[in-house]
Write a protein that holds these residues in place. Sequence first.
Motif, PDB file in Angstrom:
ATOM      1  N   UNK A   6       0.832  -1.212   0.000  1.00 34.27           N
ATOM      2  CA  UNK A   6       0.000   0.000   0.000  1.00 34.27           C
ATOM      3  C   UNK A   6       0.865   1.259   0.000  1.00 34.27           C
ATOM      4  N   UNK A   7       1.933   1.223   0.796  1.00 28.88           N
ATOM      5  CA  UNK A   7       2.810   2.388   0.928  1.00 28.88           C
ATOM      6  C   UNK A   7       3.422   2.780  -0.416  1.00 28.88           C
ATOM      7  N   UNK A   8       3.872   1.800  -1.180  1.00 27.77           N
ATOM      8  CA  UNK A   8       4.489   2.126  -2.473  1.00 27.77           C
ATOM      9  C   UNK A   8       3.448   2.169  -3.602  1.00 27.77           C
ATOM     10  N   UNK A   9       2.155   2.053  -3.214  1.00 30.02           N
ATOM     11  CA  UNK A   9       1.046   2.096  -4.166  1.00 30.02           C
ATOM     12  C   UNK A   9       1.211   1.054  -5.257  1.00 30.02           C
ATOM     13  N   UNK A  10       1.533  -0.166  -4.832  1.00 33.46           N
ATOM     14  CA  UNK A  10       1.714  -1.284  -5.748  1.00 33.46           C
ATOM     15  C   UNK A  10       0.361  -1.710  -6.307  1.00 33.46           C
ATOM     16  N   UNK A  11       0.340  -2.033  -7.569  1.00 36.61           N
ATOM     17  CA  UNK A  11      -0.901  -2.414  -8.241  1.00 36.61           C
ATOM     18  C   UNK A  11      -1.346  -1.283  -9.139  1.00 36.61           C
ATOM     19  N   UNK A  12      -1.859  -1.637 -10.291  1.00 31.43           N
ATOM     20  CA  UNK A  12      -2.281  -0.632 -11.248  1.00 31.43           C
ATOM     21  C   UNK A  12      -3.583   0.023 -10.782  1.00 31.43           C
ATOM     22  N   UNK A  13      -3.735   1.291 -11.110  1.00 35.61           N
ATOM     23  CA  UNK A  13      -4.897   2.066 -10.671  1.00 35.61           C
ATOM     24  C   UNK A  13      -6.182   1.373 -11.117  1.00 35.61           C
ATOM     25  N   UNK A  14      -7.066   1.175 -10.157  1.00 34.34           N
ATOM     26  CA  UNK A  14      -8.345   0.554 -10.437  1.00 34.34           C
ATOM     27  C   UNK A  14      -8.320  -0.965 -10.513  1.00 34.34           C
ATOM     28  N   UNK A  15      -7.126  -1.553 -10.443  1.00 31.55           N
ATOM     29  CA  UNK A  15      -7.023  -3.010 -10.558  1.00 31.55           C
ATOM     30  C   UNK A  15      -6.667  -3.700  -9.244  1.00 31.55           C
ATOM     31  N   UNK A  16      -5.954  -3.029  -8.345  1.00 30.23           N
ATOM     32  CA  UNK A  16      -5.502  -3.619  -7.077  1.00 30.23           C
ATOM     33  C   UNK A  16      -4.800  -4.960  -7.342  1.00 30.23           C
ATOM     34  N   UNK A  17      -3.938  -4.971  -8.372  1.00 29.48           N
ATOM     35  CA  UNK A  17      -3.277  -6.205  -8.783  1.00 29.48           C
ATOM     36  C   UNK A  17      -1.814  -6.253  -8.346  1.00 29.48           C
ATOM     37  N   UNK A  18      -1.573  -5.793  -7.123  1.00 27.84           N
ATOM     38  CA  UNK A  18      -0.234  -5.853  -6.562  1.00 27.84           C
ATOM     39  C   UNK A  18      -0.004  -7.159  -5.824  1.00 27.84           C
ATOM     40  N   UNK A  19       1.260  -7.569  -5.780  1.00 27.43           N
ATOM     41  CA  UNK A  19       1.663  -8.805  -5.123  1.00 27.43           C
ATOM     42  C   UNK A  19       3.013  -8.555  -4.472  1.00 27.43           C
ATOM     43  N   UNK A  20       3.113  -8.802  -3.163  1.00 26.41           N
ATOM     44  CA  UNK A  20       4.364  -8.585  -2.435  1.00 26.41           C
ATOM     45  C   UNK A  20       4.853  -9.899  -1.848  1.00 26.41           C
ATOM     46  N   UNK A  21       6.109 -10.213  -2.144  1.00 28.06           N
ATOM     47  CA  UNK A  21       6.800 -11.299  -1.445  1.00 28.06           C
ATOM     48  C   UNK A  21       7.780 -10.653  -0.476  1.00 28.06           C
ATOM     49  N   UNK A  22       7.710 -11.034   0.778  1.00 23.17           N
ATOM     50  CA  UNK A  22       8.630 -10.562   1.804  1.00 23.17           C
ATOM     51  C   UNK A  22       9.518 -11.732   2.220  1.00 23.17           C
ATOM     52  N   UNK A  23      10.824 -11.582   2.033  1.00 27.71           N
ATOM     53  CA  UNK A  23      11.802 -12.602   2.413  1.00 27.71           C
ATOM     54  C   UNK A  23      12.523 -12.100   3.658  1.00 27.71           C
ATOM     55  N   UNK A  24      12.512 -12.938   4.712  1.00 26.98           N
ATOM     56  CA  UNK A  24      13.142 -12.567   5.980  1.00 26.98           C
ATOM     57  C   UNK A  24      14.315 -13.517   6.263  1.00 26.98           C
ATOM     58  N   UNK A  25      15.542 -13.105   5.910  1.00 24.78           N
ATOM     59  CA  UNK A  25      16.705 -13.980   6.064  1.00 24.78           C
ATOM     60  C   UNK A  25      17.016 -14.360   7.513  1.00 24.78           C
ATOM     61  N   UNK A  26      16.588 -13.549   8.467  1.00 27.02           N
ATOM     62  CA  UNK A  26      16.953 -13.793   9.869  1.00 27.02           C
ATOM     63  C   UNK A  26      15.988 -14.734  10.588  1.00 27.02           C
ATOM     64  N   UNK A  27      15.031 -15.312   9.854  1.00 27.84           N
ATOM     65  CA  UNK A  27      14.039 -16.191  10.457  1.00 27.84           C
ATOM     66  C   UNK A  27      14.454 -17.648  10.238  1.00 27.84           C
ATOM     67  N   UNK A  28      14.185 -18.485  11.229  1.00 28.61           N
ATOM     68  CA  UNK A  28      14.446 -19.915  11.100  1.00 28.61           C
ATOM     69  C   UNK A  28      13.668 -20.454   9.897  1.00 28.61           C
ATOM     70  N   UNK A  29      14.337 -21.188   8.999  1.00 24.05           N
ATOM     71  CA  UNK A  29      13.644 -21.717   7.821  1.00 24.05           C
ATOM     72  C   UNK A  29      12.411 -22.557   8.163  1.00 24.05           C
ATOM     73  N   UNK A  30      12.407 -23.196   9.314  1.00 23.94           N
ATOM     74  CA  UNK A  30      11.256 -24.018   9.696  1.00 23.94           C
ATOM     75  C   UNK A  30      10.012 -23.156   9.908  1.00 23.94           C
ATOM     76  N   UNK A  31      10.214 -21.912  10.296  1.00 25.66           N
ATOM     77  CA  UNK A  31       9.100 -20.982  10.503  1.00 25.66           C
ATOM     78  C   UNK A  31       8.570 -20.499   9.151  1.00 25.66           C
ATOM     79  N   UNK A  32       9.459 -20.384   8.198  1.00 22.93           N
ATOM     80  CA  UNK A  32       9.092 -19.875   6.874  1.00 22.93           C
ATOM     81  C   UNK A  32       9.648 -18.487   6.672  1.00 22.93           C
ATOM     82  N   UNK A  33      10.562 -18.373   5.758  1.00 22.80           N
ATOM     83  CA  UNK A  33      11.225 -17.097   5.517  1.00 22.80           C
ATOM     84  C   UNK A  33      10.476 -16.209   4.527  1.00 22.80           C
ATOM     85  N   UNK A  34       9.530 -16.764   3.792  1.00 22.16           N
ATOM     86  CA  UNK A  34       8.848 -15.992   2.745  1.00 22.16           C
ATOM     87  C   UNK A  34       7.369 -15.837   3.093  1.00 22.16           C
ATOM     88  N   UNK A  35       6.914 -14.591   3.056  1.00 21.37           N
ATOM     89  CA  UNK A  35       5.510 -14.248   3.285  1.00 21.37           C
ATOM     90  C   UNK A  35       5.000 -13.594   2.014  1.00 21.37           C
TER      91      UNK A  35
END
Length: 124
Positions: A37-66
């Motif tokens: 939302x902050x970077x206004x991801x997604x085309x105007x009127x479409x809300x077609x943004x997709x964010x992958x968040x990778x957290x290197x400092x998290x245990x892989x068993x927890x899941x590093x990608x959101x």
Amino acid sequence: GANEILDRLNHDGIAQVAVLIQNNIHHPEDYATHYGRYIELGQIGKDNGLVYLIRPDVDPKVGRITVSIGRGLPRFTAIDAHQIIKEVAMDYINNDDYDNGVLSLVKNTDKRLREIYAGGKNGG
């Protein structure tokens, strides 16, 4: 590379995708959503943004990608995203290979989005 693939997804009107690598995130789902939302991801009127968040400092068993998926991509489900994350990216990310992990994540996301929204064709 990844940037060219993401540029084509945007140009073809399918989605705007961001891949973010960040440490010290305590509420990853909220962070990914608010970042989009902050970077206004997604085309105007479409809300077609997709964010992958990778957290290197998290245990892989927890899941590093959101993932946070915009409402304008209803047929690209969390199941689609998690299958991509599990099958492909985690092999690289869990081994701290972020370059290949991000490229794999982007390529497979592009492939799945095009299957769903462009009938599998390259280009709109």
